[in-house]
Scaffold this motif. Sequence first.
Motif, PDB file in Angstrom:
ATOM      1  N   ASP A 122       7.897   0.002 -15.909  1.00 18.66           N
ATOM      2  CA  ASP A 122       7.383  -0.755 -14.299  1.00 18.66           C
ATOM      3  C   ASP A 122       7.343   0.424 -13.462  1.00 18.66           C
ATOM      4  O   ASP A 122       7.470   0.281 -12.477  1.00 18.66           O
ATOM      5  CB  ASP A 122       8.900  -1.467 -14.229  1.00 18.66           C
ATOM      6  N   GLN A 123       6.881   1.401 -14.013  1.00 15.15           N
ATOM      7  CA  GLN A 123       6.605   2.701 -13.259  1.00 15.15           C
ATOM      8  C   GLN A 123       5.100   3.057 -13.254  1.00 15.15           C
ATOM      9  O   GLN A 123       4.644   2.618 -13.985  1.00 15.15           O
ATOM     10  CB  GLN A 123       7.357   3.920 -13.852  1.00 15.15           C
ATOM     11  N   ILE A 124       4.724   3.721 -12.157  1.00 16.22           N
ATOM     12  CA  ILE A 124       3.309   4.187 -11.828  1.00 16.22           C
ATOM     13  C   ILE A 124       3.627   5.713 -11.643  1.00 16.22           C
ATOM     14  O   ILE A 124       4.556   6.196 -11.508  1.00 16.22           O
ATOM     15  CB  ILE A 124       2.730   3.749 -10.605  1.00 16.22           C
ATOM     16  N   LEU A 125       2.379   6.566 -12.001  1.00 17.02           N
ATOM     17  CA  LEU A 125       2.210   7.784 -11.719  1.00 17.02           C
ATOM     18  C   LEU A 125       1.648   8.135 -10.483  1.00 17.02           C
ATOM     19  O   LEU A 125       0.514   7.721 -10.248  1.00 17.02           O
ATOM     20  CB  LEU A 125       1.648   8.656 -13.067  1.00 17.02           C
ATOM     21  N   ASP A 136      -3.258   5.609 -11.594  1.00 14.42           N
ATOM     22  CA  ASP A 136      -4.307   4.588 -12.430  1.00 14.42           C
ATOM     23  C   ASP A 136      -5.409   3.884 -11.492  1.00 14.42           C
ATOM     24  O   ASP A 136      -6.231   3.614 -11.861  1.00 14.42           O
ATOM     25  CB  ASP A 136      -3.002   3.269 -12.862  1.00 14.42           C
ATOM     26  N   THR A 137      -5.048   3.620 -10.155  1.00 14.10           N
ATOM     27  CA  THR A 137      -5.951   2.802  -9.282  1.00 14.10           C
ATOM     28  C   THR A 137      -6.560   3.905  -8.140  1.00 14.10           C
ATOM     29  O   THR A 137      -7.796   3.286  -7.686  1.00 14.10           O
ATOM     30  CB  THR A 137      -5.231   1.938  -8.729  1.00 14.10           C
ATOM     31  N   GLY A 138      -6.000   4.830  -8.002  1.00 13.92           N
ATOM     32  CA  GLY A 138      -6.677   5.782  -7.000  1.00 13.92           C
ATOM     33  C   GLY A 138      -6.260   5.388  -5.353  1.00 13.92           C
ATOM     34  O   GLY A 138      -6.782   5.854  -4.477  1.00 13.92           O
ATOM     35  N   GLU A 139      -5.157   4.388  -5.390  1.00 12.45           N
ATOM     36  CA  GLU A 139      -4.937   3.778  -4.259  1.00 12.45           C
ATOM     37  C   GLU A 139      -4.004   5.074  -3.508  1.00 12.45           C
ATOM     38  O   GLU A 139      -3.046   5.357  -4.238  1.00 12.45           O
ATOM     39  CB  GLU A 139      -4.305   2.501  -4.349  1.00 12.45           C
ATOM     40  N   ALA A 140      -3.887   5.059  -1.995  1.00 10.82           N
ATOM     41  CA  ALA A 140      -2.910   5.894  -1.450  1.00 10.82           C
ATOM     42  C   ALA A 140      -1.806   5.061  -1.357  1.00 10.82           C
ATOM     43  O   ALA A 140      -1.826   4.013  -0.743  1.00 10.82           O
ATOM     44  CB  ALA A 140      -3.595   6.171  -0.281  1.00 10.82           C
ATOM     45  N   VAL A 141      -0.785   5.765  -1.578  1.00  9.79           N
ATOM     46  CA  VAL A 141       0.394   5.205  -1.449  1.00  9.79           C
ATOM     47  C   VAL A 141       1.509   5.960  -0.516  1.00  9.79           C
ATOM     48  O   VAL A 141       1.428   7.256  -0.743  1.00  9.79           O
ATOM     49  CB  VAL A 141       1.117   4.707  -2.721  1.00  9.79           C
ATOM     50  N   VAL A 142       2.714   5.319  -0.170  1.00  6.61           N
ATOM     51  CA  VAL A 142       4.025   5.920   0.017  1.00  6.61           C
ATOM     52  C   VAL A 142       4.941   5.331  -0.962  1.00  6.61           C
ATOM     53  O   VAL A 142       4.845   4.329  -1.433  1.00  6.61           O
ATOM     54  CB  VAL A 142       4.578   6.089   1.494  1.00  6.61           C
ATOM     55  N   ALA A 143       6.033   6.138  -1.370  1.00  6.16           N
ATOM     56  CA  ALA A 143       6.924   5.792  -2.433  1.00  6.16           C
ATOM     57  C   ALA A 143       8.325   6.408  -2.030  1.00  6.16           C
ATOM     58  O   ALA A 143       8.351   7.691  -1.829  1.00  6.16           O
ATOM     59  CB  ALA A 143       6.499   5.846  -3.664  1.00  6.16           C
ATOM     60  N   SER A 203       7.511  -1.040  -7.775  1.00  6.25           N
ATOM     61  CA  SER A 203       7.922  -1.908  -6.609  1.00  6.25           C
ATOM     62  C   SER A 203       8.439  -0.857  -5.357  1.00  6.25           C
ATOM     63  O   SER A 203       8.648  -1.360  -4.316  1.00  6.25           O
ATOM     64  CB  SER A 203       9.269  -2.809  -6.996  1.00  6.25           C
ATOM     65  N   ALA A 204       8.549   0.395  -5.538  1.00  6.77           N
ATOM     66  CA  ALA A 204       9.061   1.232  -4.723  1.00  6.77           C
ATOM     67  C   ALA A 204       7.799   2.068  -4.111  1.00  6.77           C
ATOM     68  O   ALA A 204       7.946   2.932  -3.002  1.00  6.77           O
ATOM     69  CB  ALA A 204       9.868   2.261  -5.305  1.00  6.77           C
ATOM     70  N   ALA A 205       6.440   1.562  -4.407  1.00  7.62           N
ATOM     71  CA  ALA A 205       5.381   2.044  -3.754  1.00  7.62           C
ATOM     72  C   ALA A 205       4.700   1.304  -2.842  1.00  7.62           C
ATOM     73  O   ALA A 205       4.721  -0.193  -3.039  1.00  7.62           O
ATOM     74  CB  ALA A 205       4.335   2.605  -4.844  1.00  7.62           C
ATOM     75  N   HIS A 206       4.272   1.542  -1.910  1.00  3.18           N
ATOM     76  CA  HIS A 206       3.562   0.751  -0.705  1.00  3.18           C
ATOM     77  C   HIS A 206       2.198   1.217  -0.311  1.00  3.18           C
ATOM     78  O   HIS A 206       2.159   2.719  -0.169  1.00  3.18           O
ATOM     79  CB  HIS A 206       4.565   0.661   0.572  1.00  3.18           C
ATOM     80  N   PRO A 207       1.345   0.466  -0.127  1.00  2.54           N
ATOM     81  CA  PRO A 207      -0.097   0.959   0.099  1.00  2.54           C
ATOM     82  C   PRO A 207      -0.087   1.523   1.368  1.00  2.54           C
ATOM     83  O   PRO A 207       0.571   1.194   2.402  1.00  2.54           O
ATOM     84  CB  PRO A 207      -0.972  -0.264   0.194  1.00  2.54           C
ATOM     85  N   VAL A 208      -1.037   2.592   1.534  1.00  2.00           N
ATOM     86  CA  VAL A 208      -1.249   3.267   2.881  1.00  2.00           C
ATOM     87  C   VAL A 208      -2.803   2.914   3.377  1.00  2.00           C
ATOM     88  O   VAL A 208      -3.459   3.054   2.330  1.00  2.00           O
ATOM     89  CB  VAL A 208      -0.849   4.867   2.661  1.00  2.00           C
ATOM     90  N   PRO A 209      -2.832   2.292   4.600  1.00  2.50           N
ATOM     91  CA  PRO A 209      -4.161   1.906   4.829  1.00  2.50           C
ATOM     92  C   PRO A 209      -5.301   3.313   4.980  1.00  2.50           C
ATOM     93  O   PRO A 209      -4.713   4.294   5.243  1.00  2.50           O
ATOM     94  CB  PRO A 209      -4.106   1.256   6.386  1.00  2.50           C
TER      95      PRO A 209
END
Length: 327
Positions: A33-36, A80-87, A103-109
């Motif tokens: 359930d993790q992302i890098l 995996d997606t190139g999306e900017a996140v905070v976690a 689930s601990a990562a949130h997208p950054v606009p």
Amino acid sequence: MDVDGMAVAMQTARGGRETLAPARLPLPEPGPDQILVRVHRAAVNFTDERACRTGLNHLSGRVEDLPFLPGGEIAGTRVDTGEAVVALSGSGGFAQYAAVAESAAHPVPAGLDAESALSVFVPGLTAGLLLEVAEPDKGDAVVVSGATGAVGTLLLRLLAARGQRHVVAVASPTVSEQRLRALGATAVLRFDDDLEPALRQAAGDAPIGLVLDSMGGPALEAGVAVLGRHGTLVSYGSSSDVPATVTPRALIPGSRTVTGFWLLDHLDRRERVSGILTDLFRDVLAGEIRPDRPQVFGLPEVQTALAATAERGRTGRVLIDPWRDET
Ligand SMILES: NC(=O)c1ccc[n+]([C@@H]2O[C@H](COP(=O)([O-])OP(=O)(O)OC[C@H]3O[C@@H](n4cnc5c(N)ncnc54)[C@H](OP(=O)(O)O)[C@@H]3O)[C@@H](O)[C@H]2O)c1
């Protein structure tokens, strides 16, 4: 990917900041359930040094084994997606890559850089959710201790935005009263004031309905003593590292409450968390929240970064850029 692995800051023996040193490790393997995340910046907190000394990590809720990789708050890019996140990484954030629960990562606009995102991510979530633990009447006085810190300044701003008429900031003597008033404080006290009478005087005729305490020790005890009828003190930190004594019996007259708050206990409220973050990121992008300039260090300077978090009267976050010293 990177055959040489990645740069990290690692602790191999329990102790203070001197036990942290740069090292190289293989990239972490994300679990089911993790992302890098490729880490662009990681936030450094003074509690990171406490975690190194005691092993108790407030950002993961664990007693950490050695070797320990600190760093609980990161901003970066999902591999995996190139999306900017905070976690909330809990640990392992002082590194070029970190595996975190999806689930601990949130997208950054788009348009919001990693430093600005980290300036409001955990402090803003903490402030937003803290104000939902107890809702004082608009005419009550609210006390914010540690008012110059990242959480404290955002609490002042949120209280002003909701129209709280009396907000008493308890702050470091080195930070100007003008600055705290501009953030929303209507009265400013200093840590070294005789707090109990000073709080009563600052509140005037307004009952003290809410005390938000991050200092513990004598500040917490003074906060309990001045709480009005049905008032609540929320303890969410212990920056003074001094124990406090609260006698339950003393809370009976006035039907007063002392409670605790830990961000990790509230993160399952996914929609609320997303809503608060969306508002915070929008306000930073619109220039309504102007984070103070952070101090940024590379991994080889990790000990200096921890020392910077212990500087009193500091404004602005302390961050690690794990790529800074790459050649
Ligand atoms: N419960 C939770 O979920 C949660 C979440 C986030 C943060 N927190 C806690 O909230 C507190 C503030 O966090 P923050 O992110 O706002 O921290 P920050 O930006 O580093 O600010 C630290 C604040 O604590 C004060 N402080 C008092 N004694 C200190 C000491 N011995 N060392 C360093 N600072 C000291 C500072 O006062 P000066 O201005 O005088 O330096 C400053 O106001 C911390 O205790 C943190 O652990 C709790």
